[in-house]
Design a protein around this motif. Structure first.
Motif, PDB file in Angstrom:
ATOM      1  N   PHE A 168       0.874  -1.065  -0.033  1.00  0.00           N
ATOM      2  CA  PHE A 168       0.136   0.031  -0.239  1.00  0.00           C
ATOM      3  C   PHE A 168       0.686   1.261  -0.281  1.00  0.00           C
ATOM      4  N   THR A 169       2.101   1.452   0.838  1.00  0.00           N
ATOM      5  CA  THR A 169       2.686   2.165   1.361  1.00  0.00           C
ATOM      6  C   THR A 169       3.499   2.839  -0.371  1.00  0.00           C
ATOM      7  N   PHE A 170       4.070   1.273  -1.171  1.00  0.00           N
ATOM      8  CA  PHE A 170       4.509   1.750  -2.647  1.00  0.00           C
ATOM      9  C   PHE A 170       3.997   2.210  -3.191  1.00  0.00           C
ATOM     10  N   SER A 171       2.079   1.673  -3.510  1.00  0.00           N
ATOM     11  CA  SER A 171       1.547   1.686  -4.229  1.00  0.00           C
ATOM     12  C   SER A 171       0.837   4.063  -4.270  1.00  0.00           C
ATOM     13  N   VAL A 172       0.641   3.811  -3.236  1.00  0.00           N
ATOM     14  CA  VAL A 172      -0.173   5.093  -3.029  1.00  0.00           C
ATOM     15  C   VAL A 172       1.379   6.424  -2.780  1.00  0.00           C
ATOM     16  N   SER A 173       2.523   6.327  -2.237  1.00  0.00           N
ATOM     17  CA  SER A 173       3.622   6.604  -2.536  1.00  0.00           C
ATOM     18  C   SER A 173       4.012   6.924  -3.942  1.00  0.00           C
ATOM     19  N   HIS A 174       4.023   5.928  -4.480  1.00  0.00           N
ATOM     20  CA  HIS A 174       4.522   6.177  -6.346  1.00  0.00           C
ATOM     21  C   HIS A 174       2.439   7.022  -7.074  1.00  0.00           C
ATOM     22  N   ASP A 175       2.244   7.063  -6.928  1.00  0.00           N
ATOM     23  CA  ASP A 175       0.368   6.822  -7.589  1.00  0.00           C
ATOM     24  C   ASP A 175       0.919   8.799  -6.975  1.00  0.00           C
ATOM     25  N   LEU A 176       1.540   9.283  -5.885  1.00  0.00           N
ATOM     26  CA  LEU A 176       1.486   9.600  -5.577  1.00  0.00           C
ATOM     27  C   LEU A 176       2.207  11.767  -6.050  1.00  0.00           C
ATOM     28  N   ARG A 177       2.847  10.789  -6.598  1.00  0.00           N
ATOM     29  CA  ARG A 177       4.011  11.599  -7.403  1.00  0.00           C
ATOM     30  C   ARG A 177       4.001  12.531  -8.860  1.00  0.00           C
ATOM     31  N   ALA A 178       2.788  11.321  -9.672  1.00  0.00           N
ATOM     32  CA  ALA A 178       2.123  12.227 -10.907  1.00  0.00           C
ATOM     33  C   ALA A 178       1.463  13.138 -10.955  1.00  0.00           C
ATOM     34  N   PRO A 179       0.161  13.654 -10.276  1.00  0.00           N
ATOM     35  CA  PRO A 179      -0.438  14.492  -9.678  1.00  0.00           C
ATOM     36  C   PRO A 179       0.798  15.237  -9.053  1.00  0.00           C
ATOM     37  N   LEU A 180       1.646  15.004  -7.681  1.00  0.00           N
ATOM     38  CA  LEU A 180       1.840  16.613  -7.763  1.00  0.00           C
ATOM     39  C   LEU A 180       3.375  17.280  -8.466  1.00  0.00           C
ATOM     40  N   ARG A 181       3.684  16.556  -9.605  1.00  0.00           N
ATOM     41  CA  ARG A 181       4.497  16.806 -10.360  1.00  0.00           C
ATOM     42  C   ARG A 181       3.839  18.087 -11.187  1.00  0.00           C
ATOM     43  N   ALA A 182       2.375  17.731 -11.179  1.00  0.00           N
ATOM     44  CA  ALA A 182       1.726  18.811 -12.262  1.00  0.00           C
ATOM     45  C   ALA A 182       1.089  19.550 -11.172  1.00  0.00           C
ATOM     46  N   ILE A 183       1.102  19.643  -9.906  1.00  0.00           N
ATOM     47  CA  ILE A 183       1.059  20.955  -8.577  1.00  0.00           C
ATOM     48  C   ILE A 183       2.108  21.443  -9.117  1.00  0.00           C
ATOM     49  N   SER A 184       3.333  20.568  -9.355  1.00  0.00           N
ATOM     50  CA  SER A 184       4.464  22.028  -8.889  1.00  0.00           C
ATOM     51  C   SER A 184       4.711  22.817 -10.055  1.00  0.00           C
ATOM     52  N   GLY A 185       4.284  21.396 -10.862  1.00  0.00           N
ATOM     53  CA  GLY A 185       5.026  22.542 -12.145  1.00  0.00           C
ATOM     54  C   GLY A 185       3.610  23.113 -13.115  1.00  0.00           C
ATOM     55  N   PHE A 186       2.573  23.237 -12.525  1.00  0.00           N
ATOM     56  CA  PHE A 186       2.071  24.067 -13.352  1.00  0.00           C
ATOM     57  C   PHE A 186       1.744  25.639 -12.540  1.00  0.00           C
ATOM     58  N   SER A 187       2.680  25.164 -11.384  1.00  0.00           N
ATOM     59  CA  SER A 187       3.244  26.190 -10.606  1.00  0.00           C
ATOM     60  C   SER A 187       4.147  27.585 -10.819  1.00  0.00           C
ATOM     61  N   LYS A 188       5.331  26.648 -10.852  1.00  0.00           N
ATOM     62  CA  LYS A 188       6.093  27.655 -11.729  1.00  0.00           C
ATOM     63  C   LYS A 188       5.714  27.854 -13.036  1.00  0.00           C
ATOM     64  N   VAL A 189       4.372  27.461 -13.732  1.00  0.00           N
ATOM     65  CA  VAL A 189       4.246  27.713 -15.213  1.00  0.00           C
ATOM     66  C   VAL A 189       3.767  28.714 -14.609  1.00  0.00           C
ATOM     67  N   LEU A 190       3.140  29.250 -13.884  1.00  0.00           N
ATOM     68  CA  LEU A 190       2.094  30.128 -13.710  1.00  0.00           C
ATOM     69  C   LEU A 190       2.977  31.442 -13.145  1.00  0.00           C
ATOM     70  N   ILE A 191       3.521  31.236 -12.487  1.00  0.00           N
ATOM     71  CA  ILE A 191       4.901  31.891 -12.238  1.00  0.00           C
ATOM     72  C   ILE A 191       6.177  32.707 -12.757  1.00  0.00           C
ATOM     73  N   GLU A 192       6.693  31.469 -13.520  1.00  0.00           N
ATOM     74  CA  GLU A 192       7.067  31.772 -14.912  1.00  0.00           C
ATOM     75  C   GLU A 192       6.921  32.941 -15.898  1.00  0.00           C
ATOM     76  N   ASP A 193       5.252  32.973 -16.740  1.00  0.00           N
ATOM     77  CA  ASP A 193       4.556  32.834 -17.839  1.00  0.00           C
ATOM     78  C   ASP A 193       4.081  34.039 -17.544  1.00  0.00           C
ATOM     79  N   HIS A 194       3.223  33.983 -16.088  1.00  0.00           N
ATOM     80  CA  HIS A 194       2.692  35.368 -16.127  1.00  0.00           C
ATOM     81  C   HIS A 194       2.669  35.779 -14.728  1.00  0.00           C
TER      82      HIS A 194
END
Length: 411
Positions: A201-227
Motif C-alpha cells: 500500500f505504501t509503495f502504491s500510494v507513494s508511487h501514484d502520488l508522484r504524478a499529481p504532485l509533479r503536475a501541481i509543482s509544474g503548473f505552479s512554476k508555469v504560472l510564476i514564469e509565464d504570468h
C-alpha cells in the motif's frame, strides 16, 4: 526405588523368601565351606524377615515372579502394588499379571516387556495399565532377572512406579506447546501478511502520488514564469509556497518508498567501511552548507559486516541528523567512532532531546522538534531502526536537551 534395589535382592534372598512362604527351611552356606553353623537357620530367617519387611514398607509396587516354562508366575506382591492396581494379593499371586494391560497389548512398552520376560533380559519401560476399577494409569516398570548360583534364571523382580501425574503433566505441557506454536505461526503469518499489505500500500500510494504532485509543482512554476507580470506579489507568494510544499511532499514520498523497499530488499552481507562512508557524507554536507560552523571528526579503521547500501543509509541519516541539529551552534561538533567491534556511535553537541521521549525517536513521522526550526520528513530514523533490526542488531539514543545527542548502532 529402581533397578539398584532389584540387583540388591539376590538369588539367595529370593530363595529364602519364597522358601519361607512355603514353610520350608533355608540353609546358608559359605563360598567354600559346607559345614552348617548352629545359628544358620535363625540368621537366614532374620534376613528373610528383614528383607520382607523392607518390601512390605516400600512405596514402589514390587512384584516377584517365578520364571517357569509356561511363562512368569507371580509369587509375591507388596501392599504398594496392591494399592496401585486395586487388586488384592490373592487375586494376583499365581497369575502372569498380563491382565493389567488387557486391551492395550499393542503398546511398544508392552512388547519390550514381554520380549525381556521371554529372553531373561533387563528392561525399563513405561506402559499404560488398567486398575481393577478400569481406570487407566501409567506404570513405569523396571524388570530385572534373577539367576541362581549356576546362572539359571529363576525369578523376575518388577519395580513399579505410578507416573500418571508426570505423564499427564508432560502431555499437557506438550499440547500447550503445540497450541502455542500454532498460535505463534498463525500470528506470524498474519503479521507478515499485514506487513506485506502495508508495504504494498505504501509503495502504491507513494508511487501514484508522484504524478499529481509533479503536475501541481509544474503548473505552479508555469504560472510564476509565464504570468509573473500579471500576478501580484500575494499570489506569487502563494504559488511559491505551493512549489516548496510540493518539493517537501516529494521528499516524504521518496522516504516512504525507501521505507517500503527496506522491508523487502534482500540483504547482501559483506565487510563495510564505515569510516569511508561517514567521511564521504561529512564532506558532502560541509560542501553543501558552507555557512554552517560544524566540525566532523571520523575515526579511521571502522568497519562492520552488513549490506553496503543499507548501512550507507544508516550512516547518512545519523550524520545528516547530527549536522542538522548542530546548525544553530557556532561551534558545532560531530564525532563518529567505534565503541567496540560491533558498535559505532554518532555523537553531536547540538540541541539534544528530552530523554522522556526517547521511544518516539525511531517511529515514523514522530518529531521532537519543530519542522520550522529543523526541517525533515520524520522517516529517517525509522529507516535506521528497520535496517539495523533486519541485520539482527539494535539502535538506541542518549541525550539531554541543550547538551547534544548520541546514537548507537550495534550489528
Amino acid at each position: 526405588m529402581s533397578s539398584r534395589l532389584a540387583r540388591s535382592i539376590n538369588s539367595t534372598f529370593i530363595g529364602a523368601l519364597t522358601a519361607s512362604w512355603r514353610h520350608t527351611t533355608v540353609e546358608t552356606r559359605g563360598p567354600k565351606s559346607t559345614e552348617k553353623h548352629p545359628d544358620a537357620k535363625s540368621r537366614a530367617g532374620l534376613e528373610s524377615f528383614l528383607y520382607k519387611r523392607a518390601l512390605e514398607a516400600a512405596s514402589n509396587g514390587i512384584v516377584i515372579s517365578e520364571a517357569t516354562k509356561s511363562g512368569p508366575r507371580v509369587v509375591y506382591t507388596n501392599p504398594a502394588f496392591e494399592q496401585m492396581t486395586g487388586y488384592a494379593r490373592g487375586e494376583i499371586v499365581g497369575t502372569d499379571c498380563f491382565f493389567l494391560h488387557d486391551g492395550a497389548e499393542d503398546q511398544e512398552g508392552v512388547e519390550t516387556l514381554l520380549r525381556a520376560l521371554g529372553t531373561g533380559q533387563t528392561c525399563h519401560v513405561t506402559v499404560q495399565n488398567f486398575r481393577k476399577s478400569g481406570e487407566v494409569f501409567w506404570n513405569e516398570v523396571t524388570l530385572s532377572p534373577v539367576v541362581d548360583e549356576n546362572g539359571i534364571l529363576t525369578h523376575f523382580i518388577l519395580i513399579n512406579n505410578d507416573v500418571t501425574g508426570q505423564v499427564d503433566a508432560t502431555q499437557s505441557l506438550r499440547e500447550a506447546h503445540e497450541v502455542l506454536e500454532a498460535r505463534v505461526e498463525q500470528r506470524t503469518h498474519e503479521l507478515e501478511s499485514a506487513n506485506a499489505d502495508l508495504e504494498g500500500f505504501t509503495f502504491s500510494v507513494s508511487h501514484d502520488l508522484r504524478a499529481p504532485l509533479r503536475a501541481i509543482s509544474g503548473f505552479s512554476k508555469v504560472l510564476i514564469e509565464d504570468h509573473s507580470e500579471s500576478l501580484d506579489e500575494h499570489v506569487k507568494t502563494h504559488l511559491e509556497r505551493i512549489t516548496i510544499a510540493a518539493k517537501e511532499m516529494e521528499k516524504i514520498i521518496n522516504d516512504l518508498l525507501t521505507f517500503s523497499r527496506l522491508g523487502r530488499r534482500e540483504i547482501f552481507s559483506q565487510l563495510v567501511d564505515i569510516s569511508q562512508i561517514a567521511t564521504s557524507i561529512g564532506s558532502d554536507l560541509v560542501r553543501r552548507h558552507p555557512e554552517r560552523s560544524v566540525q566532523i571528526a571520523v575515526d579511521g579503521g571502522m568497519s562492520l559486516k552488513g549490506d553496503p547500501t543499507m548501512l550507507r543509509i544508516v550512516v547518512e541519516n545519523l550524520v545528516d541528523n547530527a549536522y542538522k541539529f548542530c546548525s544553530k551552534k557556532t561551534d558545532g561538533f560531530i564525532q563518529v567512532r567505534m565503541v567496540d567491534e560491533h558498535t559505532f556511535v554518532v555523537r553531536d553537541n547540538g540541541v539534544g532531546f528530552d530523554p522522556a521521549y526517547t521511544a518516539k525517536l525511531f517511529k515514523a513521522f514522530e518529531r521532537l522538534h519543530s519542522e520550522r526550526d529543523f526541517p525533515g520528513t520524520g522517516i529517517g530514523l525509522a529507516n535506521v531502526r528497520r535496517i539495523v533490526e533486519r541485520h539482527g542488531g539494535k539502535v538506541w539514543a542518549e541525550g539531554e536537551l541543550g547538551s547534544g545527542a548520541s546514537f548507537f548502532v550495534q550489528i
